[in-house]
Write a protein that holds these residues in place. Structure first.
Motif, PDB file in Angstrom:
ATOM      1  N   ASP A 365       0.788  -1.260  -0.373  1.00 51.73           N
ATOM      2  CA  ASP A 365       0.002   0.002  -0.018  1.00 51.73           C
ATOM      3  C   ASP A 365       0.749   0.898   0.120  1.00 51.73           C
ATOM      4  O   ASP A 365       1.977   1.714   0.591  1.00 51.73           O
ATOM      5  CB  ASP A 365      -0.804   0.145   1.053  1.00 51.73           C
ATOM      6  N   VAL A 366       0.090   1.976  -0.738  1.00 49.49           N
ATOM      7  CA  VAL A 366       1.300   3.895  -1.166  1.00 49.49           C
ATOM      8  C   VAL A 366      -0.153   4.250  -0.719  1.00 49.49           C
ATOM      9  O   VAL A 366      -1.203   5.206  -1.005  1.00 49.49           O
ATOM     10  CB  VAL A 366       2.216   3.932  -2.352  1.00 49.49           C
ATOM     11  N   ARG A 367      -0.307   5.072   0.725  1.00 50.05           N
ATOM     12  CA  ARG A 367      -1.025   5.985   1.090  1.00 50.05           C
ATOM     13  C   ARG A 367      -0.299   7.382   1.993  1.00 50.05           C
ATOM     14  O   ARG A 367       1.087   7.166   1.878  1.00 50.05           O
ATOM     15  CB  ARG A 367      -1.552   5.349   2.121  1.00 50.05           C
ATOM     16  N   ASP A 368      -1.076   8.232   0.926  1.00 48.47           N
ATOM     17  CA  ASP A 368      -0.760   9.617   1.290  1.00 48.47           C
ATOM     18  C   ASP A 368      -1.710  10.348   1.960  1.00 48.47           C
ATOM     19  O   ASP A 368      -2.625  10.289   2.090  1.00 48.47           O
ATOM     20  CB  ASP A 368      -0.304  10.283   0.074  1.00 48.47           C
ATOM     21  N   THR A 369      -1.061  11.759   2.396  1.00 52.84           N
ATOM     22  CA  THR A 369      -2.274  12.596   3.138  1.00 52.84           C
ATOM     23  C   THR A 369      -2.513  13.340   2.113  1.00 52.84           C
ATOM     24  O   THR A 369      -3.134  14.966   2.464  1.00 52.84           O
ATOM     25  CB  THR A 369      -1.833  13.109   3.749  1.00 52.84           C
ATOM     26  N   GLY A 370      -2.302  13.387   0.597  1.00 55.73           N
ATOM     27  CA  GLY A 370      -2.109  14.509  -0.489  1.00 55.73           C
ATOM     28  C   GLY A 370      -4.170  15.162  -0.690  1.00 55.73           C
ATOM     29  O   GLY A 370      -5.032  15.071  -0.024  1.00 55.73           O
ATOM     30  N   ILE A 371      -4.201  16.072  -1.958  1.00 54.59           N
ATOM     31  CA  ILE A 371      -5.343  16.447  -2.357  1.00 54.59           C
ATOM     32  C   ILE A 371      -6.336  15.275  -3.003  1.00 54.59           C
ATOM     33  O   ILE A 371      -7.684  15.973  -2.510  1.00 54.59           O
ATOM     34  CB  ILE A 371      -4.781  17.393  -3.772  1.00 54.59           C
ATOM     35  N   GLY A 372      -6.840  14.192  -2.747  1.00 57.45           N
ATOM     36  CA  GLY A 372      -7.542  13.433  -3.536  1.00 57.45           C
ATOM     37  C   GLY A 372      -7.802  13.226  -3.958  1.00 57.45           C
ATOM     38  O   GLY A 372      -7.364  14.042  -6.118  1.00 57.45           O
ATOM     39  N   ILE A 373      -8.611  11.751  -5.167  1.00 60.62           N
ATOM     40  CA  ILE A 373      -9.173  12.500  -6.437  1.00 60.62           C
ATOM     41  C   ILE A 373     -10.928  11.183  -5.940  1.00 60.62           C
ATOM     42  O   ILE A 373     -10.619  10.775  -5.542  1.00 60.62           O
ATOM     43  CB  ILE A 373      -8.356  10.648  -6.850  1.00 60.62           C
ATOM     44  N   PRO A 374     -11.631  12.757  -7.236  1.00 63.67           N
ATOM     45  CA  PRO A 374     -12.796  12.306  -7.646  1.00 63.67           C
ATOM     46  C   PRO A 374     -12.762  10.837  -7.571  1.00 63.67           C
ATOM     47  O   PRO A 374     -12.130   9.999  -8.548  1.00 63.67           O
ATOM     48  CB  PRO A 374     -13.326  13.247  -7.831  1.00 63.67           C
ATOM     49  N   GLY A 424      -9.470  15.576  -0.703  1.00 64.46           N
ATOM     50  CA  GLY A 424      -8.918  16.574   0.720  1.00 64.46           C
ATOM     51  C   GLY A 424      -8.331  15.908   2.000  1.00 64.46           C
ATOM     52  O   GLY A 424      -7.572  15.906   2.943  1.00 64.46           O
ATOM     53  N   ILE A 425      -8.533  14.573   1.766  1.00 66.12           N
ATOM     54  CA  ILE A 425      -8.435  13.430   2.913  1.00 66.12           C
ATOM     55  C   ILE A 425      -6.801  13.101   1.881  1.00 66.12           C
ATOM     56  O   ILE A 425      -5.781  12.759   2.844  1.00 66.12           O
ATOM     57  CB  ILE A 425      -9.258  12.566   2.980  1.00 66.12           C
ATOM     58  N   GLY A 426      -7.523  11.954   0.849  1.00 67.29           N
ATOM     59  CA  GLY A 426      -5.756  11.883   0.559  1.00 67.29           C
ATOM     60  C   GLY A 426      -6.270  10.638  -0.432  1.00 67.29           C
ATOM     61  O   GLY A 426      -7.482   9.922  -0.668  1.00 67.29           O
ATOM     62  N   SER A 427      -4.788   9.278  -0.911  1.00 67.98           N
ATOM     63  CA  SER A 427      -5.303   8.575  -1.733  1.00 67.98           C
ATOM     64  C   SER A 427      -4.126   7.336  -0.846  1.00 67.98           C
ATOM     65  O   SER A 427      -2.966   7.781  -1.021  1.00 67.98           O
ATOM     66  CB  SER A 427      -4.923   8.402  -2.945  1.00 67.98           C
ATOM     67  N   THR A 428      -5.154   6.360  -1.511  1.00 67.99           N
ATOM     68  CA  THR A 428      -4.410   4.566  -1.568  1.00 67.99           C
ATOM     69  C   THR A 428      -4.056   4.155  -3.319  1.00 67.99           C
ATOM     70  O   THR A 428      -5.420   3.499  -3.420  1.00 67.99           O
ATOM     71  CB  THR A 428      -4.685   3.920  -0.119  1.00 67.99           C
ATOM     72  N   PHE A 429      -2.830   3.440  -3.510  1.00 69.27           N
ATOM     73  CA  PHE A 429      -2.325   3.353  -4.413  1.00 69.27           C
ATOM     74  C   PHE A 429      -1.951   1.720  -3.927  1.00 69.27           C
ATOM     75  O   PHE A 429      -1.013   1.583  -3.237  1.00 69.27           O
ATOM     76  CB  PHE A 429      -1.387   3.807  -5.339  1.00 69.27           C
ATOM     77  N   THR A 430      -2.960   0.898  -4.280  1.00 70.87           N
ATOM     78  CA  THR A 430      -2.444  -0.964  -3.441  1.00 70.87           C
ATOM     79  C   THR A 430      -1.691  -1.831  -5.245  1.00 70.87           C
ATOM     80  O   THR A 430      -2.719  -1.866  -6.063  1.00 70.87           O
ATOM     81  CB  THR A 430      -3.327  -1.521  -3.290  1.00 70.87           C
ATOM     82  N   LEU A 431      -0.447  -1.983  -4.902  1.00 70.77           N
ATOM     83  CA  LEU A 431       0.179  -3.369  -6.215  1.00 70.77           C
ATOM     84  C   LEU A 431      -0.188  -4.302  -5.348  1.00 70.77           C
ATOM     85  O   LEU A 431       0.071  -4.498  -3.965  1.00 70.77           O
ATOM     86  CB  LEU A 431       1.204  -2.244  -6.180  1.00 70.77           C
TER      87      LEU A 431
END
Length: 438
Positions: A365-374, A424-431
């Motif tokens: 899991d690569v999780r960030d606290t960034g701008i997020g994606i709709p 506004g919360i962030g995203s998680t990309f899972t490989l």
């Protein structure tokens, strides 16, 4: 000599534009691969007049042992819309030259297949020059290693610095040439669109966009990669103090040069990787790989970029190795693209990596606290050249290729990439990768 089908009056300007190009062979093929047009550049490059080749099959220019490559190229262009490749071609007098060729499939307003257009460039001299440059670089490195006394070190260090400056000047010159070519191409596109409006405005827009992309990729791969590799090679020689001791100021400047060159090379590598994948020329090389070590290495490479933005970068993984039968280089490229994307779109907080081997797979899991994606953009986020911020008036630097390349490489390795995000919360990309015993 030029032969062209009758269309609208605006086609005459297009014919004159193509006919005036002498450094490129530009000609059209019917759906069966037979030649239907021939410009002056084609006659100059291949030695045939239009009367001699109109109606002939494209395989006329291939060596006897490579005839099957011609049919394969046409098949790929028809299936995928485009084919690009390099290889030996034969002129009328029997001499051979090294060519870069781009074949684009042409379709009518109703989708019917009209044939192909082919653009060929002679790269024989450039290829020979690159081989000579590589040989010269190897010879210089060998000579420099043997000279270690104090006076020689100072002299040789100056020589390397001078050569590095020459390479930087050459890179700048090539950047200016690329800018000039882009401007000329833009101007040509505008003129071509105006000329074709009467016949079919929509088709003209699509064709010009496709030509712009093809020419840009070709120029990028051949004009930028070689000098950037040379810059990295010379900075490595100097950083390893093969030619003499460096002080801290020199070492710091070399580090900045190398970091900038590696950033440019990574951007180019993503473009070239996508091109190889689309052309089905990307190959998976499987070895025993410790995915924990690969994850740590990938995070270490992006730690300076995260620190520069004031972000934290955390890892959570088993202490023992986690072995996979996979392609280590491609796994690393996937992780670097995912982490780099997370850092790029995060302004506060940080990025967390978590590796969990479970249920026959390895999950990262690569999780960030960034701008997020709709959620409405989830289906588009992995498309090439697309970025979520382009729809929200918040543009960020980048090519829009990182996630697309990462997803395609993961699928080549038998895995996948999943996304979960909230604005506004962030995203998680899972490989997800298939696990196996060492």
């Amino acid at each position: 000599y030029f032969c062209v089908m009758e269309l609208a009056d605006g086609v005459e300007l297009y014919r004159l534009l193509v006919q005036s190009v002498q450094d490129y062979a530009i000609y059209a093929l019917d759906p069966r691969g037979r030649i239907v047009s021939w410009n002056e550049g084609a006659q100059r490059l291949k030695g045939y007049t239009g009367a001699e080749v109109i109606g002939q099959h494209l395989s006329l220019f291939y060596p006897p042992t490579d005839k099957d490559l011609c049919d394969r190229a046409l098949s790929i262009a028809f299936a995928e819309g485009r084919f690009e490749g390099e290889g030996w071609r034969v002129r009328k007098d029997g001499s051979r030259f090294w060519a870069n060729a781009i074949i684009t499939s042409l379709h009518g307003p109703s989708g019917e297949h009209l044939g192909f257009v082919k653009v060929t460039r002679d790269l024989t001299e450039r290829r020979a020059a690159e081989e000579r440059r590589i040989a010269d670089a190897a010879r210089v490195a060998s000579e420099e290693t043997a000279r270690r006394d104090a006076e020689a070190n100072a002299h040789e260090l100056q020589l390397l610095v001078d050569k590095l400056e020459d390479q930087m000047l050459e890179l700048e010159q090539q950047r200016e040439e690329l800018q000039t070519l882009t401007e000329e191409l833009t101007q040509t596109n505008d003129e071509l669109q105006d000329a074709m409006k009467a016949a079919d405005v929509a088709r003209a827009d699509a064709d010009s966009a496709n030509q712009a992309k093809s020419l840009f990729l070709a120029v990028t791969s051949h004009e930028l990669r070689t000098p950037i590799n040379a810059i990295i090679g010379y900075t490595d020689l100097m950083s390893d103090e093969i030619v003499g001791t460096l002080n801290e100021v020199q070492r710091r400047h070399l580090g900045r040069v190398r970091m900038s060159a590696q950033h440019l090379l990574a951007l180019i590598e993503n473009v070239l990787t996508l091109s190889r994948i689309e052309a089905r020329r990307e190959v998976v090389q499987v070895t025993n790989t410790d995915v924990c070590a690969i994850t740590r290495e990938s995070a270490e490479l992006l730690t300076p970029a995260a620190a520069a933005k004031g972000l934290w970068l955390r890892l959570e993984m088993p202490e023992e190795p986690c072995w996979l039968r996979t392609d280590a280089t491609k796994v690393k490229q996937v992780l670097i693209n995912l982490i780099s994307n997370a850092v790029k779109f995060t302004d506060e907080g940080g990025v967390a990596l978590k590796l969990v081997p479970a249920n026959g797979t390895v999950r990262i899991d690569v999780r960030d606290t960034g701008i997020g994606i709709p959620r409405s953009s989830f289906d588009q986020v992995f498309e090439a050249y697309w970025r979520a911020t382009q729809e929200r008036g918040n543009p960020r630097m980048g090519t829009g290729l990182g996630l697309s390349v990462a997803k395609r490489l993961a699928e080549m390795l038998g895995g996948s990439i999943e996304v979960a995000s909230a604005v506004g919360i962030g995203s998680t990309f899972t490989l997800l990768l298939p696990a196996s015993e060492r």
